[in-house]
Scaffold this motif. Sequence first.
Motif, PDB file in Angstrom:
ATOM      1  N   VAL B 114       0.848  -1.197   0.000  1.00 60.09           N
ATOM      2  CA  VAL B 114       0.000   0.000   0.000  1.00 60.09           C
ATOM      3  C   VAL B 114       0.882   1.245   0.000  1.00 60.09           C
ATOM      4  CG1 VAL B 114      -1.720   1.294   1.310  1.00 60.09           C
ATOM      5  CG2 VAL B 114      -1.929  -1.172   1.111  1.00 60.09           C
ATOM      6  N   GLY B 115       1.998   1.175   0.763  1.00 60.70           N
ATOM      7  CA  GLY B 115       2.921   2.301   0.818  1.00 60.70           C
ATOM      8  C   GLY B 115       3.471   2.645  -0.559  1.00 60.70           C
ATOM      9  N   VAL B 116       3.871   1.602  -1.306  1.00 61.24           N
ATOM     10  CA  VAL B 116       4.397   1.837  -2.661  1.00 61.24           C
ATOM     11  C   VAL B 116       3.321   2.496  -3.531  1.00 61.24           C
ATOM     12  CG1 VAL B 116       5.238   0.723  -4.750  1.00 61.24           C
ATOM     13  CG2 VAL B 116       6.095   0.003  -2.530  1.00 61.24           C
ATOM     14  N   LEU B 117       2.096   1.991  -3.411  1.00 54.82           N
ATOM     15  CA  LEU B 117       1.004   2.576  -4.188  1.00 54.82           C
ATOM     16  C   LEU B 117       0.819   4.053  -3.845  1.00 54.82           C
ATOM     17  CD1 LEU B 117      -1.744  -0.205  -4.258  1.00 54.82           C
ATOM     18  CD2 LEU B 117      -0.273   0.609  -6.107  1.00 54.82           C
ATOM     19  N   LEU B 118       0.947   4.386  -2.550  1.00 56.48           N
ATOM     20  CA  LEU B 118       0.772   5.775  -2.133  1.00 56.48           C
ATOM     21  C   LEU B 118       1.855   6.673  -2.733  1.00 56.48           C
ATOM     22  CD1 LEU B 118      -0.290   5.441   1.606  1.00 56.48           C
ATOM     23  CD2 LEU B 118      -1.684   6.156  -0.326  1.00 56.48           C
ATOM     24  N   VAL B 119       3.094   6.143  -2.793  1.00 58.57           N
ATOM     25  CA  VAL B 119       4.182   6.929  -3.392  1.00 58.57           C
ATOM     26  C   VAL B 119       3.892   7.170  -4.876  1.00 58.57           C
ATOM     27  CG1 VAL B 119       6.631   6.959  -3.952  1.00 58.57           C
ATOM     28  CG2 VAL B 119       5.876   6.123  -1.726  1.00 58.57           C
ATOM     29  N   VAL B 120       3.431   6.100  -5.558  1.00 60.23           N
ATOM     30  CA  VAL B 120       3.070   6.257  -6.976  1.00 60.23           C
ATOM     31  C   VAL B 120       1.984   7.316  -7.115  1.00 60.23           C
ATOM     32  CG1 VAL B 120       2.035   5.091  -8.959  1.00 60.23           C
ATOM     33  CG2 VAL B 120       3.751   3.912  -7.575  1.00 60.23           C
ATOM     34  N   LEU B 121       1.009   7.253  -6.233  1.00 58.53           N
ATOM     35  CA  LEU B 121      -0.093   8.219  -6.259  1.00 58.53           C
ATOM     36  C   LEU B 121       0.436   9.639  -6.097  1.00 58.53           C
ATOM     37  CD1 LEU B 121      -3.287   8.527  -6.108  1.00 58.53           C
ATOM     38  CD2 LEU B 121      -2.934   8.717  -3.657  1.00 58.53           C
ATOM     39  N   ALA B 122       1.338   9.812  -5.118  1.00 57.18           N
ATOM     40  CA  ALA B 122       1.870  11.151  -4.853  1.00 57.18           C
ATOM     41  C   ALA B 122       2.587  11.695  -6.082  1.00 57.18           C
ATOM     42  CB  ALA B 122       2.821  11.109  -3.665  1.00 57.18           C
ATOM     43  N   ILE B 123       3.366  10.820  -6.734  1.00 53.39           N
ATOM     44  CA  ILE B 123       4.112  11.268  -7.924  1.00 53.39           C
ATOM     45  C   ILE B 123       3.144  11.618  -9.054  1.00 53.39           C
ATOM     46  CG2 ILE B 123       5.703  10.487  -9.729  1.00 53.39           C
ATOM     47  CD1 ILE B 123       7.125   8.885  -7.485  1.00 53.39           C
ATOM     48  N   LEU B 124       2.140  10.751  -9.229  1.00 47.05           N
ATOM     49  CA  LEU B 124       1.182  10.994 -10.308  1.00 47.05           C
ATOM     50  C   LEU B 124       0.371  12.256 -10.073  1.00 47.05           C
ATOM     51  CD1 LEU B 124      -0.171   7.455 -11.234  1.00 47.05           C
ATOM     52  CD2 LEU B 124       1.464   8.893 -12.449  1.00 47.05           C
ATOM     53  N   VAL B 125       0.133  12.572  -8.799  1.00 52.26           N
ATOM     54  CA  VAL B 125      -0.660  13.765  -8.487  1.00 52.26           C
ATOM     55  C   VAL B 125       0.193  15.027  -8.630  1.00 52.26           C
ATOM     56  CG1 VAL B 125      -1.729  15.021  -6.579  1.00 52.26           C
ATOM     57  CG2 VAL B 125      -2.426  12.696  -7.067  1.00 52.26           C
ATOM     58  N   VAL B 126       1.394  14.992  -8.074  1.00 53.76           N
ATOM     59  CA  VAL B 126       2.170  16.230  -7.973  1.00 53.76           C
ATOM     60  C   VAL B 126       2.856  16.589  -9.296  1.00 53.76           C
ATOM     61  CG1 VAL B 126       4.146  17.343  -6.877  1.00 53.76           C
ATOM     62  CG2 VAL B 126       2.518  16.065  -5.503  1.00 53.76           C
ATOM     63  N   LEU B 127       3.547  15.644  -9.920  1.00 57.14           N
ATOM     64  CA  LEU B 127       4.377  16.012 -11.071  1.00 57.14           C
ATOM     65  C   LEU B 127       3.588  16.623 -12.236  1.00 57.14           C
ATOM     66  CD1 LEU B 127       7.259  13.402 -11.113  1.00 57.14           C
ATOM     67  CD2 LEU B 127       7.107  15.639 -10.033  1.00 57.14           C
ATOM     68  N   PRO B 128       2.447  16.035 -12.656  1.00 59.84           N
ATOM     69  CA  PRO B 128       1.746  16.660 -13.783  1.00 59.84           C
ATOM     70  C   PRO B 128       1.107  18.004 -13.435  1.00 59.84           C
ATOM     71  CG  PRO B 128       1.031  14.394 -13.444  1.00 59.84           C
ATOM     72  CD  PRO B 128       1.800  14.791 -12.250  1.00 59.84           C
ATOM     73  N   ALA B 134       9.746  24.969 -10.416  1.00 64.50           N
ATOM     74  CA  ALA B 134      11.100  24.469 -10.631  1.00 64.50           C
ATOM     75  C   ALA B 134      11.142  22.958 -10.422  1.00 64.50           C
ATOM     76  CB  ALA B 134      12.051  25.156  -9.668  1.00 64.50           C
ATOM     77  N   THR B 135      12.044  22.284 -11.153  1.00 59.73           N
ATOM     78  CA  THR B 135      12.130  20.825 -11.091  1.00 59.73           C
ATOM     79  C   THR B 135      12.358  20.343  -9.667  1.00 59.73           C
ATOM     80  OG1 THR B 135      13.274  21.074 -13.182  1.00 59.73           O
ATOM     81  CG2 THR B 135      13.172  18.869 -12.254  1.00 59.73           C
ATOM     82  N   LEU B 136      13.315  21.005  -8.987  1.00 61.22           N
ATOM     83  CA  LEU B 136      13.650  20.573  -7.633  1.00 61.22           C
ATOM     84  C   LEU B 136      12.439  20.712  -6.718  1.00 61.22           C
ATOM     85  CD1 LEU B 136      15.680  19.649  -5.579  1.00 61.22           C
ATOM     86  CD2 LEU B 136      16.390  22.009  -5.252  1.00 61.22           C
ATOM     87  N   THR B 137      11.716  21.830  -6.819  1.00 60.24           N
ATOM     88  CA  THR B 137      10.535  22.044  -6.003  1.00 60.24           C
ATOM     89  C   THR B 137       9.505  20.964  -6.245  1.00 60.24           C
ATOM     90  OG1 THR B 137      10.922  24.395  -6.255  1.00 60.24           O
ATOM     91  CG2 THR B 137       8.785  23.746  -5.422  1.00 60.24           C
ATOM     92  N   ARG B 138       9.280  20.658  -7.514  1.00 61.61           N
ATOM     93  CA  ARG B 138       8.258  19.662  -7.854  1.00 61.61           C
ATOM     94  C   ARG B 138       8.595  18.307  -7.252  1.00 61.61           C
ATOM     95  NH1 ARG B 138       8.467  19.062 -13.897  1.00 61.61           N
ATOM     96  NH2 ARG B 138       6.673  17.733 -13.540  1.00 61.61           N
ATOM     97  N   GLU B 139       9.848  17.903  -7.437  1.00 58.09           N
ATOM     98  CA  GLU B 139      10.206  16.560  -6.992  1.00 58.09           C
ATOM     99  C   GLU B 139      10.274  16.486  -5.478  1.00 58.09           C
ATOM    100  OE1 GLU B 139      13.545  15.547  -9.419  1.00 58.09           O
ATOM    101  OE2 GLU B 139      12.317  15.612 -11.232  1.00 58.09           O
ATOM    102  N   ASP B 140      10.710  17.599  -4.873  1.00 59.68           N
ATOM    103  CA  ASP B 140      10.684  17.675  -3.407  1.00 59.68           C
ATOM    104  C   ASP B 140       9.272  17.535  -2.879  1.00 59.68           C
ATOM    105  OD1 ASP B 140      13.151  17.782  -2.408  1.00 59.68           O
ATOM    106  OD2 ASP B 140      13.180  19.933  -1.980  1.00 59.68           O
TER     107      ASP B 140
END
Lengths: 486, 231
Positions: B114-128, B134-140
Amino acid sequence: MSSVFPLNPSYLVLIAPALTAAVLGAVPSWRLGVWINCAGSAATFLAALLLPWQVGRPEPYLLIDPLGVYLVVLTAFVGMTTSWFSVGYVRVEIARRRLDRRRLRLYHAMYQVFVGAMLLALLSDNLGVTWVAIEAATIAAVLVVGLPRTAEAVEASWKFFLICGVGIALALFGTIVLYLAALPVLGPGTAAMSWSTLLPAASRCDGAVLNLAFVFLLLGYGTKAGLAPFHAWMPDAHAEGPTPVSAVLAGSILNVALCVLLRLRGLLAANEAAGGGAIPPGGALMAFGLMSVLMAAFSLWPRRDVKRFFAFSSIEQSGLAAFAFGLGGPVATFAGLLHMTLHTLAKASVFQCVGRASQLKGGQTFADIGGLMASHRMLGITLAVSVIAVAALPPLGLFASEFLIGTQTILRMPWLALPLALGLLVGTWALLARLQGLCLGAPTPDRGPAPDALALLPVWLMLAAVLVLGIAMPAPVSDWLRMAAG
Amino acid sequence: MRGATMTHHIGFGALSYDLAHLLGGTALVLSFALLYQRRVSAVVNTYALQALVVAAAAAWQGWVQNEPQLYLTALIALVAKAIIIPLALHGIIRRLEIHRSIETAFGVFPSMAVGVLLVVLAILVVLPTTLGAATLTREDLATALSVVLLGLLAMITRRNAPTQVVGFFSLENGLILAAVGVTGMPMVVELSTAFLVLVAFTVFGLFFFRIRDRLGSLDTRRLDLVTEEPR
């Protein structure tokens, strides 16, 4: 005005509760404490009455707009009437030994901290300060809810703290993202976190980032507004905490959270109208609102605890206000604000009556409290009028606001009118069914002292306001509400 | 000001970018570690380590963004969250005698999944959604959101109060990580977050006291409850 006071009088409304809290923390005598609490709350209310003349005055830290001022006056008024109610309540609790003298000092100080923090949240221009204030109000409320120290009270405050702690954490994340959305437009610094600079710049902010901020702020402040499915803390906190806190909690903290959501709605709507890429915020607000109305209406039926029952009713009304704000437009927003006002007054009345009744009957379940009309006519009639007001039957005020929300729904979102009407009918039906048990029928035995003659005075004051606002709203009040609704 | 110009030449390969990523990533790994620890004291130690990493991340951002106030944030995180709070939590654990291992509600493997899924979710939500930043801000921000969500998960999967509290504090670490990653974030947020942790801890301390208090005098209160609130 400014030449008379060295300080903007708007600050008085924040200084009064802070000073009172400090004094209450220092005074060991609870007999003196109840009256200091009353006096401090009255001073806060008087200071709040100065605010309407300050609207529009440029002020570096405060946002003195019609919406904030109107909610400050309302919150200070309920704070004042409830501190009055608290005088008699505290005496009985001391006699019953549910509270001891030492804890009363904490109770009174936290009461003022709670009210003061909410006023700060309403008046602050900076979203970060609003967040800190809401957090402080939460901590004060948690401390008071846990005061009776029964197993249930400890559990309720633990639940309250965890759920609201997560809620405010998400709100903080939303605040950070909101700052990120405004950063390219307003540059680094507090400008990108202040309503007064954010709102004019809304159309130029990054819409996609605003959406992300909106999601987290809606989850965070939605928790504080008691919207389903984040409402779980409310029934417990209302049922187990001291009744004066239920009375203040019922209206004010929900209003503060709804006020933030309303301002946020303005921000997103402005961005969306300018083609900035934000989603229209109305849909999500309506969805959470409707969900709360339906969930709460059906949850009312199985309740056995009177305070828990009315807590669910608060969730329903908060959901209805959120629904109205989601619907948008000046009329629906006006109706939502009117609904918030009237519900705050009516629900505070209900809790004050229930508080008296539960002390009189020595319990707070529907089995304990019955036939009030026969044994204590005045209390019975007052409770009945309060419950009828909450049930939104004419001629009391909530009928007018629910009618407005209903007609607006039929006009603009006809397919949502049906589930909304179902929720409201089921809720009203539950209230009226329970009212019969509470007020009519055979009286249950008394196990506590009867309230004295003056005890119900603050309730009558609030009910009079509900009645007047429902049938003959004074023109200045309606103008003011129209301004607040934008 | 400096932050705005920095956005152009920060990217993969630049030290400021790589180190910020390393620290964020370490905090995230420690969030996963929180999910599978079995002993209460190990949970607290993992939290302390995470707070240490977050303090380092704050200090590094202070250096990169040339914001001296972030050093203060780092100092608060270091002293309060990596030292004082863990020590106090260990004290509570000793006093309440809950050294024993604690069960998680889901079991280790499902909660990691579930934790891995949550990380995927966070990336999918934030990056697009943050393409303009700025790149650093986004990934942070994506890393920070992952830590927040994993903190929530830790709160859900733990049954006893002290470990739930640690989940909540770990969530706060995520918030600090988010706040320091955004250029020029006004001080108020860092201070208030630090404030929250301190106050929250005092409140929790009270709770622990009360829970013990309640157990100590359960009998009389139980009598009270029955006469006053039959339910």
